[in-house]
Design an enzyme around this catalytic site. Sequence first.
Site, PDB file in Angstrom:
ATOM      1  N   ASN A   1      47.898  32.308  20.673  1.00  0.00           N
ATOM      2  CA  ASN A   1      48.883  31.801  20.053  1.00  0.00           C
ATOM      3  C   ASN A   1      48.278  31.868  18.695  1.00  0.00           C
ATOM      4  OD1 ASN A   1      51.164  30.550  19.489  1.00  0.00           O
ATOM      5  ND2 ASN A   1      50.274  28.605  19.315  1.00  0.00           N
TER       6      ASN A   1
ATOM      7  N   ARG B   1      58.439  27.483  22.316  1.00  0.00           N
ATOM      8  CA  ARG B   1      58.732  26.742  23.478  1.00  0.00           C
ATOM      9  C   ARG B   1      57.451  26.174  24.060  1.00  0.00           C
ATOM     10  NH1 ARG B   1      63.279  25.401  25.800  1.00  0.00           N
ATOM     11  NH2 ARG B   1      62.282  25.579  27.747  1.00  0.00           N
TER      12      ARG B   1
ATOM     13  N   SER C   1      45.736  28.991  12.424  1.00  0.00           N
ATOM     14  CA  SER C   1      44.649  29.274  13.480  1.00  0.00           C
ATOM     15  C   SER C   1      45.251  30.294  14.604  1.00  0.00           C
ATOM     16  CB  SER C   1      44.328  28.016  14.117  1.00  0.00           C
ATOM     17  OG  SER C   1      43.933  26.948  13.033  1.00  0.00           O
TER      18      SER C   1
ATOM     19  N   LEU D   1      55.166  25.485  26.805  1.00  0.00           N
ATOM     20  CA  LEU D   1      55.023  25.897  28.272  1.00  0.00           C
ATOM     21  C   LEU D   1      54.318  24.980  29.506  1.00  0.00           C
ATOM     22  CD1 LEU D   1      53.667  29.274  26.609  1.00  0.00           C
ATOM     23  CD2 LEU D   1      55.741  29.029  27.759  1.00  0.00           C
TER      24      LEU D   1
ATOM     25  N   THR E   1      45.622  27.027  26.245  1.00  0.00           N
ATOM     26  CA  THR E   1      45.415  26.200  27.264  1.00  0.00           C
ATOM     27  C   THR E   1      46.549  25.403  27.501  1.00  0.00           C
ATOM     28  OG1 THR E   1      44.339  24.747  25.849  1.00  0.00           O
ATOM     29  CG2 THR E   1      43.162  26.516  26.854  1.00  0.00           C
TER      30      THR E   1
ATOM     31  N   ASP F   1      48.636  23.589  21.388  1.00  0.00           N
ATOM     32  CA  ASP F   1      48.067  23.993  20.553  1.00  0.00           C
ATOM     33  C   ASP F   1      46.248  23.579  20.352  1.00  0.00           C
ATOM     34  OD1 ASP F   1      50.181  25.072  19.339  1.00  0.00           O
ATOM     35  OD2 ASP F   1      50.748  23.135  18.393  1.00  0.00           O
TER      36      ASP F   1
ATOM     37  N   GLY G   1      60.031  36.684  13.531  1.00  0.00           N
ATOM     38  CA  GLY G   1      59.238  37.919  13.875  1.00  0.00           C
ATOM     39  C   GLY G   1      58.271  38.637  12.759  1.00  0.00           C
ATOM     40  N   SER G   2      57.983  37.837  11.686  1.00  0.00           N
ATOM     41  CA  SER G   2      57.208  38.289  10.757  1.00  0.00           C
ATOM     42  C   SER G   2      55.847  38.799  11.142  1.00  0.00           C
ATOM     43  CB  SER G   2      57.122  37.855   9.264  1.00  0.00           C
ATOM     44  OG  SER G   2      56.409  36.599   9.591  1.00  0.00           O
ATOM     45  N   ASN G   3      55.310  37.933  11.869  1.00  0.00           N
ATOM     46  CA  ASN G   3      53.695  38.023  12.633  1.00  0.00           C
ATOM     47  C   ASN G   3      54.148  39.324  13.333  1.00  0.00           C
ATOM     48  OD1 ASN G   3      51.689  36.358  12.013  1.00  0.00           O
ATOM     49  ND2 ASN G   3      53.368  34.907  12.176  1.00  0.00           N
TER      50      ASN G   3
ATOM     51  N   HIS H   1      49.080  29.493  15.106  1.00  0.00           N
ATOM     52  CA  HIS H   1      49.571  28.127  14.683  1.00  0.00           C
ATOM     53  C   HIS H   1      49.256  27.604  13.203  1.00  0.00           C
ATOM     54  CE1 HIS H   1      51.078  24.137  15.309  1.00  0.00           C
ATOM     55  NE2 HIS H   1      50.004  23.654  14.692  1.00  0.00           N
TER      56      HIS H   1
HETATM   57  C1  GAR Z   1      54.696  31.369  12.045  1.00  0.00           C
HETATM   58  O1  GAR Z   1      54.127  30.841  10.984  1.00  0.00           O
HETATM   59  C2  GAR Z   1      53.766  30.806  13.146  1.00  0.00           C
HETATM   60  O2  GAR Z   1      52.402  30.332  12.876  1.00  0.00           O
HETATM   61  C3  GAR Z   1      54.529  29.519  13.765  1.00  0.00           C
HETATM   62  O3  GAR Z   1      55.928  30.134  13.556  1.00  0.00           O
HETATM   63  C4  GAR Z   1      56.010  31.036  12.428  1.00  0.00           C
HETATM   64  C5  GAR Z   1      56.664  32.402  13.061  1.00  0.00           C
HETATM   65  O4  GAR Z   1      57.158  33.041  12.016  1.00  0.00           O
HETATM   66  N1  GAR Z   1      54.274  29.300  15.153  1.00  0.00           N
HETATM   67  C6  GAR Z   1      54.303  28.060  15.346  1.00  0.00           C
HETATM   68  O5  GAR Z   1      54.525  27.169  14.654  1.00  0.00           O
HETATM   69  C7  GAR Z   1      53.889  27.846  17.096  1.00  0.00           C
HETATM   70  N2  GAR Z   1      53.431  26.427  17.171  1.00  0.00           N
HETATM   71  P1  GAR Z   1      57.499  34.657  12.471  1.00  0.00           P
HETATM   72  O6  GAR Z   1      58.472  34.578  13.533  1.00  0.00           O
HETATM   73  O7  GAR Z   1      58.129  35.320  11.333  1.00  0.00           O
HETATM   74  O8  GAR Z   1      56.335  35.331  12.766  1.00  0.00           O
END
Ligand code: GAR
Length: 225
Positions: free
Chosen positions: A110, A94, A139, A96, A144, A148, A15-17, A112
Amino acid sequence: MASCDSIVVLVSGSGSNLQAIIDAVETGQITSKISAVISNMPDAYALERAKKAGIATAVVDHTLFDSRENFDQALQDLIESYQPDLVVLSGFMRLLTEPFVTFYTGRMLNIHPSLLPKYRGLHTHQRALDAGDEEHGASVHVVTPDLDSGPVIIQAIVPVIEGDTAEILAKRVVKEEHIIYPLVIGWVAEGRLEMSADNVLLDGVALTSPVIWKAGEIQEKKIQE
Ligand code: GAR
């Protein structure tokens, strides 16, 4: 999109994002409220981050469902109980189903970790290294049904540096993710972004190519921050 009062964030991991999004709400960069953070993984650290910020959390454990369809329906029912204007996939790992994605088309984002259309799916950093790419990145795109594949709104580009491992490269990329994801969500919150399955309008102008965020500088004339 007229206005965006309420956001639900879906997470699976650290969950850093999500933290970057919470911080952006707290500083006012994002003017919407995060109504809930929902995880498919009961032990996702992202849930702790949400709780610490006083945000409602919930878990829909995918292992308790006998099909993707049933899981997605339960997830949708829970999301709908919060009536969000925007659903944000933030490290939600996941696949979807089409009915779920179609239900949220134009209101689900999303992030990616690749320069789409390159490297859809998993192991993006290693794949960029294996290909000998000089640049890599992340990105933000409209979700959709195909994985990705939706219209890309913004890309953060970072250099690939000699000696990089997938881990080092991932750290360089995710640092930029923490900038571009709140930026785009902020645009949605302010009603500046309109999204559909095949088009994105920023300030009423169709994006013919993604906004590029490179080395701390937005290279897109239409944007006035
Ligand atoms: C992030 O790098 C995100 O871009 C990626 O998972 C990581 C989650 O990090 N997402 C995907 O690969 C989705 N296809 P976070 O939990 O620290 O935010």
